[in-house]
Write a protein that holds these residues in place. Structure first.
Motif, short mmCIF file in Angstrom:
data_model
loop_
_atom_site.label_atom_id
_atom_site.label_comp_id
_atom_site.label_asym_id
_atom_site.label_seq_id
_atom_site.Cartn_x
_atom_site.Cartn_y
_atom_site.Cartn_z
N ILE A 75 0.82 -1.21 0.00
CA ILE A 75 0.00 0.00 0.00
C ILE A 75 0.86 1.26 0.00
O ILE A 75 0.54 2.25 -0.66
CB ILE A 75 -0.95 0.00 1.22
N SER A 83 1.61 -0.79 -7.20
CA SER A 83 1.05 -0.40 -5.90
C SER A 83 0.06 0.74 -6.04
O SER A 83 -0.95 0.78 -5.34
CB SER A 83 2.19 -0.01 -4.94
N ARG A 87 -3.80 0.70 -4.87
CA ARG A 87 -4.41 1.70 -4.00
C ARG A 87 -5.69 2.24 -4.62
O ARG A 87 -6.69 2.44 -3.94
CB ARG A 87 -3.41 2.84 -3.74
N VAL A 92 -8.17 4.03 -2.03
CA VAL A 92 -7.35 4.92 -1.20
C VAL A 92 -7.24 6.25 -1.93
O VAL A 92 -6.74 6.30 -3.06
CB VAL A 92 -5.96 4.33 -0.95
N LEU A 98 1.01 8.94 2.20
CA LEU A 98 1.23 7.51 2.47
C LEU A 98 1.98 7.26 3.76
O LEU A 98 1.81 6.22 4.38
CB LEU A 98 1.98 6.88 1.29
#
Length: 532
Positions: A75, A83, A87, A92, A98
């Motif tokens: 994540i 990645s 996300r 996200v 992050l």
């Protein structure tokens, strides 16, 4: 017509074959590979880069460990396009920083084993440390844990998102001012604070102002309280810092143990040794792998003369993180206090191997070698100390020249010793050390008059130094100045009585035909020898 019509079919089969091959290669060679079906994310993961220190040895515990470490790494990986896609698939928001994300999972509620494979089912959440009570994502996860040849690994993960917040919903949940103008102003401040790490800015006052404004937006943010405490401590406002650390520790946050540890450091600065130890013990109980907590506890114990306890904690801290060179240095100093110089020498050498461009390792090892009377061996370390010191600390070089002058004198490198002592005088003419450093090698060479002048100048700058009067008395005696030597030894004994001073004065009194006084001094010399 028929001939050409068949071509797309052939190329279609070729394309499907290439796609299938790419999927297979991606699965095995480009982890983590993922597929999104509805709101379910499937990850194929091969742990070739995952740090496997302190790995649990059961499938159930291993799955929990992996979710909090492996999934977290997926994540928060900024440099991976894969990645970033994951996300986005999970929902996200792009406005989330992050470095503030964290993952928490529950204990597995279902575990099933089939041969070498174990399926572990659990629930978890992804949240922002600045708002730990606000879930960005709630999910349930099923992991396939392989146990081939006794080695645990995760080969497949299914994550089904139960709910998620968009970045806009998240931000509006954190910041709820009444006016649009206030919202925009504080949004800008919060963004700058979270993205640019404002609390590490040189302008500490501005950073504190930003932290205060951000806390007005979100007063329950443990990370902001923790950062504010950091600044307060640096400014010497220990009471305020302690209050902020205590607030941070009470809030649910990844920084709970860090706040306890730093708060303990503040308590130690305020003289609350017992309170500091209590917080450190609690931090270690919460997280036994917190090397920083052991390091601070070692420091507190060392400061209060509990050297064995300090030694034990420094050793644990080093075991947990062998790359922390300063712990080798601190442990070496404890070894020196316990007169275990050979162990201290090993630790200083290890510190140098970890930080070969840090002058402090060479300096401390050089001083230790001098303490062990290995003066010639100490000289290369003192040379490197002077070479590696940064320009910002050059003003304190006089002390290293002072130590090197002593080492050169003891190693019989007399001209080098005089040169270093002269450098000390150039850098710090108001201090006596350079004059005394130069007097001894001059005395050995036979420049008695120049040596006496250096002793006299040093004594004029520090008239309460018994050792200087003692050394000058010996030189005056060897030069045949017995009356002056007697005055110097009288002053040395007045400042600090010692067996050597009485013995030297007895020898001078005998040369001055004062046999009765000489006998009395010899009696005193024996008494002080037994007393010491």
């Amino acid at each position: 017509m028929t001939k050409y019509a068949s071509l797309p079919s052939k190329f279609g089969k070729l394309n499907y074959g290439l796609i299938s091959l790419a999927l297979v290669l991606g699965f095995f060679f480009l982890p983590p590979f993922y597929v999104l079906a509805s709101n379910e994310l499937v990850l194929a993961w091969h742990e070739h880069k995952l740090n496997r220190d302190h790995v649990p040895d059961t499938a159930k515990e291993f799955a929990t460990w992996w979710m909090q470490k492996g999934f977290y790494e997926i994540i928060t990986n900024r440099n991976s396009n894969r990645s970033e896609l994951i996300r986005k698939a999970l929902g996200v928001g792009s406005s989330c920083d992050l470095k503030y994300l964290d993952v928490k999972v529950s204990d597995p509620d279902r575990v099933r084993s089939f041969g070498d494979q174990t399926y572990v089912h659990m629930y978890g959440r992804l949240f922002d440390m600045c708002s730990p009570n606000l879930n960005l994502i709630r999910f349930k996860a099923e992991l396939m844990v392989d146990n081939k040849k006794g080695k645990l690994s995760v080969s497949l993960v299914k994550i089904r998102t139960l709910d998620s917040l968009s970045s806009k919903q998240f931000f509006e949940s954190v910041v709820k001012p009444t006016s649009t103008k206030f919202l925009e102003r504080n949004k800008r401040i919060l963004k700058q604070l979270r993205y640019n790490n404002a609390w590490n800015d040189i302008d500490r006052k501005r950073a504190l102002e930003e932290l205060d404004r951000a806390l007005l937006i979100n007063s329950k943010c443990a990370y902001l309280c923790y950062s504010r405490a950091y600044h307060m401590f640096d400014e010497g406002k220990f009471e305020e810092a302690l209050k902020e650390y205590e607030i941070s520790a009470k809030l649910e946050s990844k920084n709970t143990t860090d706040a306890l540890v730093n708060g303990a450091g503040v308590k130690g600065s305020l003289g609350d040794y017992e309170g500091a130890l209590r917080d450190l013990d609690l931090a270690i109980k919460i997280n036994p792998d917190n090397y920083f907590a052991y390091g601070i506890r070692a420091y507190e114990n060392n400061s209060h003369g509990k050297y064995e306890e300090a030694l034990r904690d420094y050793s644990i801290a080093i075991e947990l993180d062998p790359g922390q060179y300063d712990y080798y240095c601190n442990r070496a100093m404890v070894y020196e206090k316990l007169e275990k110089n050979s162990f201290a020498l090993v630790d200083y050498t290890q510190m140098i191997s970890l930080e070969p461009k840090n002058y402090k390792g060479y300096y401390y090892r050089g001083l230790l070698l001098m303490n062990m009377k290995l003066y010639a061996e100490a000289l290369p370390d003192l040379d490197l100390t002077l070479k590696l010191r940064p320009e910002s600390e050059k003003m304190d070089d006089f002390w290293i020249y002072h130590q090197r002058s002593i080492a050169n004198s003891q190693a019989q490198h007399l001209s080098e010793s005089i040169s270093d002592a002269t450098k000390v005088i150039e850098l710090k003419p108001e201090l006596p050390y350079g004059y005394w450093d130069r007097a001894f090698p001059r005395m050995k060479i036979g420049y008695e008059r120049e040596a006496l002048l250096d002793f006299a100048k040093g004594i004029s700058l520090q008239p309460d130094n018994a050792h200087a009067y003692f050394a000058m008395g010996r030189l005056q005696r060897s030069a045949g100045e017995y009356s002056e030597a007697l005055i110097s030894f009288n002053k040395a004994i007045e400042l600090e009585k010692s067996s050597e001073a009485f013995s030297e004065r007895a020898a001078v009194k005998r040369l001055l035909n004062d046999d009765y006084g000489a006998r009395q001094d010899l009696v005193e010399a024996e008494r002080w020898r037994l007393h010491s």
